[in-house]
Design a protein around this motif. Sequence first.
Motif, PDB file in Angstrom:
ATOM      1  N   LEU B  83       0.832  -1.207   0.000  1.00 48.03           N
ATOM      2  CA  LEU B  83       0.000   0.000   0.000  1.00 48.03           C
ATOM      3  C   LEU B  83       0.864   1.255   0.000  1.00 48.03           C
ATOM      4  O   LEU B  83       0.542   2.246  -0.662  1.00 48.03           O
ATOM      5  N   GLY B  84       1.958   1.213   0.763  1.00 47.98           N
ATOM      6  CA  GLY B  84       2.845   2.372   0.824  1.00 47.98           C
ATOM      7  C   GLY B  84       3.449   2.684  -0.533  1.00 47.98           C
ATOM      8  O   GLY B  84       3.528   3.846  -0.950  1.00 47.98           O
ATOM      9  N   GLY B 129      -7.540   8.093   0.532  1.00 42.83           N
ATOM     10  CA  GLY B 129      -8.379   6.920   0.739  1.00 42.83           C
ATOM     11  C   GLY B 129      -7.554   5.721   1.181  1.00 42.83           C
ATOM     12  O   GLY B 129      -7.900   5.012   2.141  1.00 42.83           O
ATOM     13  N   ILE B 130      -6.430   5.504   0.496  1.00 46.47           N
ATOM     14  CA  ILE B 130      -5.553   4.386   0.867  1.00 46.47           C
ATOM     15  C   ILE B 130      -5.020   4.596   2.279  1.00 46.47           C
ATOM     16  O   ILE B 130      -4.939   3.676   3.097  1.00 46.47           O
ATOM     17  N   ALA B 132      -6.449   6.186   4.673  1.00 46.24           N
ATOM     18  CA  ALA B 132      -7.533   5.930   5.624  1.00 46.24           C
ATOM     19  C   ALA B 132      -7.679   4.432   5.859  1.00 46.24           C
ATOM     20  O   ALA B 132      -7.898   3.981   6.989  1.00 46.24           O
ATOM     21  N   THR B 133      -7.552   3.659   4.777  1.00 44.41           N
ATOM     22  CA  THR B 133      -7.622   2.201   4.918  1.00 44.41           C
ATOM     23  C   THR B 133      -6.520   1.700   5.838  1.00 44.41           C
ATOM     24  O   THR B 133      -6.751   0.882   6.742  1.00 44.41           O
ATOM     25  N   GLU B 134      -5.313   2.201   5.621  1.00 43.58           N
ATOM     26  CA  GLU B 134      -4.197   1.783   6.483  1.00 43.58           C
ATOM     27  C   GLU B 134      -4.457   2.144   7.938  1.00 43.58           C
ATOM     28  O   GLU B 134      -4.211   1.347   8.852  1.00 43.58           O
ATOM     29  N   TYR B 135      -4.953   3.356   8.149  1.00 40.59           N
ATOM     30  CA  TYR B 135      -5.231   3.780   9.517  1.00 40.59           C
ATOM     31  C   TYR B 135      -6.272   2.856  10.143  1.00 40.59           C
ATOM     32  O   TYR B 135      -6.186   2.479  11.312  1.00 40.59           O
ATOM     33  N   HIS B 136      -7.251   2.477   9.345  1.00 42.99           N
ATOM     34  CA  HIS B 136      -8.289   1.594   9.873  1.00 42.99           C
ATOM     35  C   HIS B 136      -7.692   0.254  10.299  1.00 42.99           C
ATOM     36  O   HIS B 136      -8.016  -0.261  11.370  1.00 42.99           O
ATOM     37  N   HIS B 137      -6.795  -0.286   9.441  1.00 38.35           N
ATOM     38  CA  HIS B 137      -6.117  -1.528   9.803  1.00 38.35           C
ATOM     39  C   HIS B 137      -5.408  -1.396  11.139  1.00 38.35           C
ATOM     40  O   HIS B 137      -5.468  -2.274  12.007  1.00 38.35           O
ATOM     41  N   LYS B 138      -4.739  -0.260  11.308  1.00 39.92           N
ATOM     42  CA  LYS B 138      -3.978  -0.068  12.544  1.00 39.92           C
ATOM     43  C   LYS B 138      -4.926  -0.015  13.739  1.00 39.92           C
ATOM     44  O   LYS B 138      -4.615  -0.497  14.831  1.00 39.92           O
TER      45      LYS B 138
END
Lengths: 560, 267, 101
Positions: B83-84, B129-130, B132-138
């Motif tokens: 993702l990064g 958006g990506i 935000a997805t990563e933050y959600h995973h965390k």
Amino acid sequence: MSALTDFVEPVEEAPEPYEHYLNHKYGLASWLLTKDHKRIAILYLISVSLFFVLGGVMAVIIRLELTTPEGDLVQADIYNRLFTMHGILMIFFFLIPAIPGVLGNFLIPLMIGAKDLAFPKINLLSWYIYVVGGLFTFYALLAGGVDTGWTFYAPLSTSYTNTPVITVALGIFITGFSSILTGLNFVVTIHRMRAPGLTWFRLPLFVWAHYATSLIQILGTPVIAITILLLAAERIAHVGIFDPKLGGDPVLFQHFFWFYSHPAVYIMILPAMGVVSELVAAFARKPVFGYHFVAFSSIAIAVLGFLVWAHHMFVAGISVYAAAVFSILSMLVAIPSAVKVFNWTTTLYKGSISWETPMLYALGFIGLFTIGGLTGVMLATLGIDLHVHDTYFIIAHFHYIMVGGAIMGYMGGLHYWWPKITGKLYPRFWSKVGALTIFIGFNVTFFPQFILGYLGMPRRYHAYPNEFQVLNVMSSAGATVLGLGYLIPAIYFIWSMRYGKDASANPWGAIGLEWETNSPPPVENFDEIPTVTWGAYEYHESKVTPSLPPPRPKGEVVRV
Amino acid sequence: MSEMQSAAMTSSSAHAHAGDHPSNLAHHFQSYEQQRESASLGVWVFLVTEIMFFGGLFTAYILYRSRYPEAFIAGSHQLDVMLGTVNTAVLICSSLTMAMAVRSAQLGRAKAIAGFLVATIILGSAFLGIKATEYHHKWVEHLIPGADFHLEASHLPTSHGKPVTSDLPTGIVGESRADVPLPAAGPKDIQAHTQLFFFLYFGMTGLHALHMIIGVGLLAWLIRPSLQGRFDGNNHNYVEGIGLYWHFVDIVWIFLFPLLYLVGRHG
Amino acid sequence: MSSATHVLPLRIYFGVFFALLVLTGTTVGVAFIDLGPFNNVVALGVAVLKATLVILFFMHVRYSTRLTGLVIVSGIFWLVIMVGLTFVDYATRGWLGVAGR
């Protein structure tokens, strides 16, 4: 009475009415929505004066408390809030914005032959941001104030205090943007808006000083901004960045804090030094000696000022090797300041000195700043600092520079340019009384504090051992005189706006583009941008510049 | 004396010259070039303040990474390199479209400017958006610093089956010659130190994301004036200035990506 | 001459764009190879190279005034001062062998 209000060129009759920046438009909206740098300067004048009074009230209570050894006027907790808010209000809301916001804003476009600063709307935004930040801090004050000291070190500020730290920190964060935007505006203006022919080395030293100040504001203030955010994060979420139990380092907070706050003291003093350069030239009727050295010394102070911050941390737990490095660097930063003092003094030599009030303030500055600066070199010496750190010696040191230096510079500048800003003259006699009262009051207040600190009286304590009382009473007595001293100009400045005589375009007979326009200046400053072919302080009798008033022959006595 | 005064006094016709001053040239500037160069210098000076603003976080990062290398490796391994990398590519594309927008402004092509601005906005939004997805995973994995933070022991990085450790004793950089030995890093320390990593992760990428959001807002603000034909070769300072801001935010990410995502990825 | 009047040919923009993508791939790839201490050097070096390309071409600094370049260099220099002098403290702690110094 008329002789007491006359200046160099007494105005015999009122000049014909003309349109200038004050009578151009009336009404609150014309002030609150102005883009005119001159009006914005007046807005700053009003707001910084209000904060000065507020900070001053705290000082009065502090000095009252300290007349007795016991902590009997206020409790320790309240005392902590008093000195904290005194420091925060004076530093962030008075000393940092005052000279740049009032005198810099008003004069820089005039001095460089421009119609306004590069970004007039951002200039107004700067003021609004400053006011909003001030309101946050004022709200925190009403909520009881913060008790951590203006340095709000971790872990007291992050973990243990119950005071509104984040509100105050937010206020400072917001006001920081005002400082950044002002610095940005000045840098771009000085680079891009100088009149044709006005090369860098023809600029008044006031402009050089503000350029250097702006560099510091731009490079340093963002770091206090991020520090405040980290402080807030630590306080809210306890992430551990400054907490040793979680692997953090409280000294890191101090590194970040002082990385800005040390250069900040140069933000406070450099503009005052710029004022003094102007005053010394005008009232000795001589070009400033060593113009290039003085100009470069401003830049040197700005640069070197960023390399010395850890001298505030000698006892905080930094490594001995770092302490030694910062000690040496701190001694180096004294050199450009000394260069200025030597050059001002040499400017006075064989000059045609006139003892007008602005000159009194300039001379006061030179003497008091020298004392403050020399004690600074003493503090840069590790051995001495270990002994006097966190004592009244430090307090005396920085008050000599900030009050004896910066505020006297500000007062001198106000007295010098007041006729230009308002078109009015103030009473000469009372202005000299005011200057003298301030000078005497200041020294009686703060010189005993050097002795107190050396003898070991700690700072930030509301009670002290009995043997320190005599010096404390002396200091408080001086503070009373100092307070009265500030009251006198406040009264006659306000008086002069209604009842003062009208000033001519150049009441001091000084040299500078700002003296070429009327007092007060017209809205657009200059109808046609002048082309400059002369240096900043051409008081030589041999040089004749057509648009300037003829230079006065040496030795002519200026009538009172 | 009065001659001097009248010579110095400007005439009451302070607005006499207003007629020959174009409306998109501010009254206090003498030429388009002066206006343009002032705007450019102003934006660059502002970007320098941003360098120092982010710089504080980079300083903290460098300090704590040098102190707690294994915790930073552990933390970095929780981030998704895929993702990064995708995000980095997205930002680079957005920089290209932004540069195209500025170029179109130089050429005065109203529709092209607007088109490239929209493309940049879309790419910037994709990045966010990506993120935000990563933050959600965390958040799901309990890696948000604070009371709820907890790093699973099974997620600690290993090398050849053994947990990754460093030679440095916890707490100081460099060798200690003190007689007092420092306690070895215990499991609680790794939690605390990895929390520091994540604080810096969220702090730096969060601050970056905030700048991106502001950037997207600024870009959207430019669309209408672009379509109205306000920008041309002489006067396109706002597009160029916001472009400089956007590229700067891209450069911050160019440094954040390896520092946060690619720590100790080998072995 | 101000950069604004200088319109760059499209191939420069696309060239820089592709270089940036390639460099990104490189930095990711190299991260998975064990180069010891050089991993950090490569990662930072590539980042600096990418930043330089963006600054010089996307931000037009190659075609701007010397003052612009001076401003950028000063900013970076000040960041180096902040990090460097802070590390004068952190890197030398414990050297004296006395607790707390």
